[in-house]
Design a protein around this motif. Structure first.
Motif, PDB file in Angstrom:
ATOM      1  N   VAL A   1       9.396  43.310  33.772  1.00  0.00           N
ATOM      2  CA  VAL A   1      10.088  44.513  33.329  1.00  0.00           C
ATOM      3  C   VAL A   1      11.282  44.736  34.237  1.00  0.00           C
ATOM      4  CG1 VAL A   1       8.733  46.085  34.771  1.00  0.00           C
ATOM      5  CG2 VAL A   1       9.741  46.925  32.643  1.00  0.00           C
ATOM      6  N   THR A   2      12.317  45.373  33.705  1.00  0.00           N
ATOM      7  CA  THR A   2      13.487  45.741  34.501  1.00  0.00           C
ATOM      8  C   THR A   2      13.648  47.257  34.473  1.00  0.00           C
ATOM      9  OG1 THR A   2      14.643  43.660  34.052  1.00  0.00           O
ATOM     10  CG2 THR A   2      15.986  45.539  34.754  1.00  0.00           C
ATOM     11  N   LEU A   3      13.768  47.843  35.653  1.00  0.00           N
ATOM     12  CA  LEU A   3      14.032  49.275  35.779  1.00  0.00           C
ATOM     13  C   LEU A   3      15.438  49.474  36.306  1.00  0.00           C
ATOM     14  CD1 LEU A   3      10.681  50.522  37.384  1.00  0.00           C
ATOM     15  CD2 LEU A   3      11.321  50.542  34.970  1.00  0.00           C
ATOM     16  N   GLU A   4      16.140  50.490  35.808  1.00  0.00           N
ATOM     17  CA  GLU A   4      17.501  50.773  36.239  1.00  0.00           C
ATOM     18  C   GLU A   4      17.622  52.220  36.698  1.00  0.00           C
ATOM     19  OE1 GLU A   4      20.615  49.702  33.582  1.00  0.00           O
ATOM     20  OE2 GLU A   4      19.739  47.781  33.039  1.00  0.00           O
ATOM     21  N   ILE A   5      18.465  52.427  37.716  1.00  0.00           N
ATOM     22  CA  ILE A   5      18.804  53.766  38.186  1.00  0.00           C
ATOM     23  C   ILE A   5      20.295  53.784  38.519  1.00  0.00           C
ATOM     24  CG2 ILE A   5      16.547  54.436  39.081  1.00  0.00           C
ATOM     25  CD1 ILE A   5      17.412  53.484  41.812  1.00  0.00           C
ATOM     26  N   PRO A   6      20.912  54.959  38.498  1.00  0.00           N
ATOM     27  CA  PRO A   6      22.355  55.014  38.764  1.00  0.00           C
ATOM     28  C   PRO A   6      22.681  54.828  40.239  1.00  0.00           C
ATOM     29  CG  PRO A   6      21.490  57.217  38.449  1.00  0.00           C
ATOM     30  CD  PRO A   6      20.357  56.272  38.120  1.00  0.00           C
ATOM     31  N   ASN A   7      23.906  54.447  40.503  1.00  0.00           N
ATOM     32  CA  ASN A   7      24.446  54.402  41.851  1.00  0.00           C
ATOM     33  C   ASN A   7      24.489  55.838  42.380  1.00  0.00           C
ATOM     34  OD1 ASN A   7      25.974  54.147  44.155  1.00  0.00           O
ATOM     35  ND2 ASN A   7      27.855  53.545  43.111  1.00  0.00           N
ATOM     36  N   PRO A   8      23.891  56.120  43.547  1.00  0.00           N
ATOM     37  CA  PRO A   8      23.883  57.503  44.046  1.00  0.00           C
ATOM     38  C   PRO A   8      25.281  58.068  44.253  1.00  0.00           C
ATOM     39  CG  PRO A   8      23.155  55.952  45.744  1.00  0.00           C
ATOM     40  CD  PRO A   8      23.185  55.198  44.453  1.00  0.00           C
TER      41      PRO A   8
ATOM     42  N   ASP B   1      31.233  51.643  39.852  1.00  0.00           N
ATOM     43  CA  ASP B   1      30.959  51.480  38.416  1.00  0.00           C
ATOM     44  C   ASP B   1      29.785  50.530  38.180  1.00  0.00           C
ATOM     45  OD1 ASP B   1      32.337  49.256  39.344  1.00  0.00           O
ATOM     46  OD2 ASP B   1      33.220  48.836  37.371  1.00  0.00           O
ATOM     47  N   PHE B   2      28.659  50.825  38.813  1.00  0.00           N
ATOM     48  CA  PHE B   2      27.484  49.963  38.633  1.00  0.00           C
ATOM     49  C   PHE B   2      26.223  50.818  38.664  1.00  0.00           C
ATOM     50  CE2 PHE B   2      27.918  50.235  43.241  1.00  0.00           C
ATOM     51  CZ  PHE B   2      26.620  50.426  43.658  1.00  0.00           C
ATOM     52  N   ARG B   3      25.153  50.204  38.185  1.00  0.00           N
ATOM     53  CA  ARG B   3      23.825  50.781  38.303  1.00  0.00           C
ATOM     54  C   ARG B   3      22.957  49.830  39.116  1.00  0.00           C
ATOM     55  NH1 ARG B   3      22.396  54.629  34.686  1.00  0.00           N
ATOM     56  NH2 ARG B   3      20.231  53.893  34.509  1.00  0.00           N
ATOM     57  N   PHE B   4      21.972  50.373  39.796  1.00  0.00           N
ATOM     58  CA  PHE B   4      20.982  49.527  40.444  1.00  0.00           C
ATOM     59  C   PHE B   4      19.940  49.126  39.408  1.00  0.00           C
ATOM     60  CE2 PHE B   4      22.308  51.749  44.414  1.00  0.00           C
ATOM     61  CZ  PHE B   4      22.598  50.628  45.166  1.00  0.00           C
ATOM     62  N   ALA B   5      19.467  47.890  39.518  1.00  0.00           N
ATOM     63  CA  ALA B   5      18.399  47.423  38.645  1.00  0.00           C
ATOM     64  C   ALA B   5      17.407  46.624  39.474  1.00  0.00           C
ATOM     65  CB  ALA B   5      18.939  46.561  37.510  1.00  0.00           C
ATOM     66  N   CYS B   6      16.168  46.640  39.041  1.00  0.00           N
ATOM     67  CA  CYS B   6      15.141  45.858  39.726  1.00  0.00           C
ATOM     68  C   CYS B   6      14.295  45.146  38.688  1.00  0.00           C
ATOM     69  CB  CYS B   6      14.267  46.763  40.595  1.00  0.00           C
ATOM     70  SG  CYS B   6      13.147  45.836  41.675  1.00  0.00           S
ATOM     71  N   ASP B   7      14.300  43.816  38.748  1.00  0.00           N
ATOM     72  CA  ASP B   7      13.424  43.010  37.900  1.00  0.00           C
ATOM     73  C   ASP B   7      12.085  42.867  38.613  1.00  0.00           C
ATOM     74  OD1 ASP B   7      15.516  42.630  36.121  1.00  0.00           O
ATOM     75  OD2 ASP B   7      16.166  40.778  37.096  1.00  0.00           O
ATOM     76  N   ILE B   8      11.008  43.179  37.924  1.00  0.00           N
ATOM     77  CA  ILE B   8       9.675  43.132  38.515  1.00  0.00           C
ATOM     78  C   ILE B   8       8.831  42.117  37.762  1.00  0.00           C
ATOM     79  CG2 ILE B   8       7.602  44.455  39.083  1.00  0.00           C
ATOM     80  CD1 ILE B   8      10.260  46.677  38.243  1.00  0.00           C
ATOM     81  N   ARG B   9       8.235  41.183  38.499  1.00  0.00           N
ATOM     82  CA  ARG B   9       7.312  40.226  37.898  1.00  0.00           C
ATOM     83  C   ARG B   9       5.990  40.304  38.643  1.00  0.00           C
ATOM     84  NH1 ARG B   9       5.882  35.200  39.226  1.00  0.00           N
ATOM     85  NH2 ARG B   9       7.633  34.887  40.645  1.00  0.00           N
ATOM     86  N   LEU B  10       4.931  40.576  37.920  1.00  0.00           N
ATOM     87  CA  LEU B  10       3.608  40.699  38.511  1.00  0.00           C
ATOM     88  C   LEU B  10       2.754  39.503  38.131  1.00  0.00           C
ATOM     89  CD1 LEU B  10       2.857  44.437  37.679  1.00  0.00           C
ATOM     90  CD2 LEU B  10       3.877  43.507  39.746  1.00  0.00           C
ATOM     91  N   THR B  11       1.839  39.140  39.019  1.00  0.00           N
ATOM     92  CA  THR B  11       0.918  38.045  38.759  1.00  0.00           C
ATOM     93  C   THR B  11      -0.500  38.540  38.994  1.00  0.00           C
ATOM     94  OG1 THR B  11       2.567  36.487  39.544  1.00  0.00           O
ATOM     95  CG2 THR B  11       0.327  35.670  39.323  1.00  0.00           C
ATOM     96  N   LYS B  12      -1.384  38.223  38.083  1.00  0.00           N
ATOM     97  CA  LYS B  12      -2.763  38.691  38.200  1.00  0.00           C
ATOM     98  C   LYS B  12      -3.448  38.076  39.410  1.00  0.00           C
ATOM     99  CE  LYS B  12      -6.971  39.338  35.452  1.00  0.00           C
ATOM    100  NZ  LYS B  12      -7.473  40.133  36.519  1.00  0.00           N
ATOM    101  N   ALA B  13      -4.375  38.830  39.993  1.00  0.00           N
ATOM    102  CA  ALA B  13      -5.055  38.391  41.210  1.00  0.00           C
ATOM    103  C   ALA B  13      -5.837  37.106  40.966  1.00  0.00           C
ATOM    104  CB  ALA B  13      -6.010  39.487  41.692  1.00  0.00           C
TER     105      ALA B  13
END
Length: 322
Positions: A6-13, A114-126
């Motif tokens: 999943v990718t989450l985005e937030i604005p530049n402070p 003129d940018f937003r921060f984004a974070c790509d998250i990849r999870l792996t099962k235990a």
């Protein structure tokens, strides 16, 4: 086995400070695995440091690891990767964690607003451990055999004359150190016994029981000693379990001693969590008499403030007192 991406985005402070209409400073999502809530994630701007951070809440499904890729996304479609971090998170269900973008990564920010921060998250099962892959009846049978004297083929002796008889194949499967003892031409291997003068019987019994079935009893009374044993004999799963349990009980009064302990016994996860605890609670900790001992450890002071900007913490005055 991948859980989700999943990718989450937030604005530049900076754009928020400029009275932009984009005032949503956090983005969050709950990830599922087979219709079970696995983890809740919130990507946000920390109000104290004004830096991006990820807040994690473990729910019903344990997670093995997480890969976070933090980047800038510009209005023209360009991306600039700021930080990529592989984090082992084989933690207990219900844990909370807040991860900050590292200071040296923040230096990779491209100028502009003129940018937003984004974070790509990849999870792996235990991953499942050897014993946890067995059925409950098999684990019960192994426990029965482990308590049947005729099957026990190795003896651990202690300074108080107590003895603990064990199964070599279980210890060898969980501890590379014991595996070496059993498979090399050593006196202990020939005699099928070893004398351990620096470990108490009760502490080793906890470690051995954990290697048998993954369970712990009376750990709260011996947790630091058990962690030392887990480090000495390279019982990785037990060591990680102890680190997590110790980290759950951190307080301003004990945090210095815990951090020193974690550094001494190579408890990387506990050290990381201790440093994060200090950073989050710096104002409550910095004046405590119990914390003063940390100032004699210059390496730990540098580790604590490595991810702090000068504005976050008086790093210059701290280092000048070393």
């Amino acid at each position: 086995m991948e859980l989700d991406e999943v990718t989450l985005e937030i604005p530049n402070p900076q754009t928020i400070n400029e009275n932009s209409n984009d005032t949503d400073t956090s983005s969050e999502v709950t990830l599922f695995y087979n219709d079970t809530k696995a983890m809740h994630l919130e990507f946000l701007i920390d109000p104290d440091s004004n830096k991006p951070c990820m807040r994690l809440k473990f729910l019903e499904e344990p997670i093995h690891d997480i890969r976070l890729t933090t980047k800038q996304i510009f209005s023209d479609g360009r991306t600039n990767i700021i930080d990529v971090e592989e984090i082992p998170l084989d933690r207990m269900i219900g844990d909370d964690e807040q991860l900050y973008i590292r200071k040296n990564s923040m230096e990779k920010l491209e100028p502009g607003s003129d940018f937003r921060f984004a974070c790509d998250i990849r999870l792996t099962k235990a991953d499942k451990t050897l014993l946890s892959r067995f059925s409950s009846s098999t684990v019960e049978r192994i426990s029965e055999i482990a308590n049947d004297q005729k099957f026990l083929d190795f003896t651990i002796k202690f300074k108080d004359a107590k003895e603990l008889k064990v199964l070599k194949f279980i210890l060898a499967s969980k501890s590379p150190v014991f595996l070496k003892i059993f498979t090399t031409d050593m006196l202990e291997s020939r005699r099928n016994e070893i004398f351990i003068p620096d470990v108490d019987y009760e502490v080793m019994k906890i470690a051995v029981n954990f290697m048998y079935n993954g369970g712990v009893q009376n750990l709260e009374y011996h947790i630091f000693d058990v962690l030392i044993v887990a480090d000495k004999y390279d019982i990785a799963e037990l060591k990680r379990y102890c680190e997590i349990e110790v980290a759950k009980g951190l307080t301003p009064q004990i945090i210095a001693d815990v951090l020193i302990f974690a550094d001494r016994y190579n408890a990387a996860l506990l050290k990381e969590r201790s440093i994060q605890y200090i950073q989050r609670n710096w104002n409550a900790i910095k004046g405590l008499e119990e914390f003063e001992c940390i100032y004699t450890y210059s390496n730990l002071i540098l580790d604590i403030f490595e991810t702090f900007s000068i504005g976050d913490c008086p790093i210059k005055s701290v280092i000048s007192n070393l």
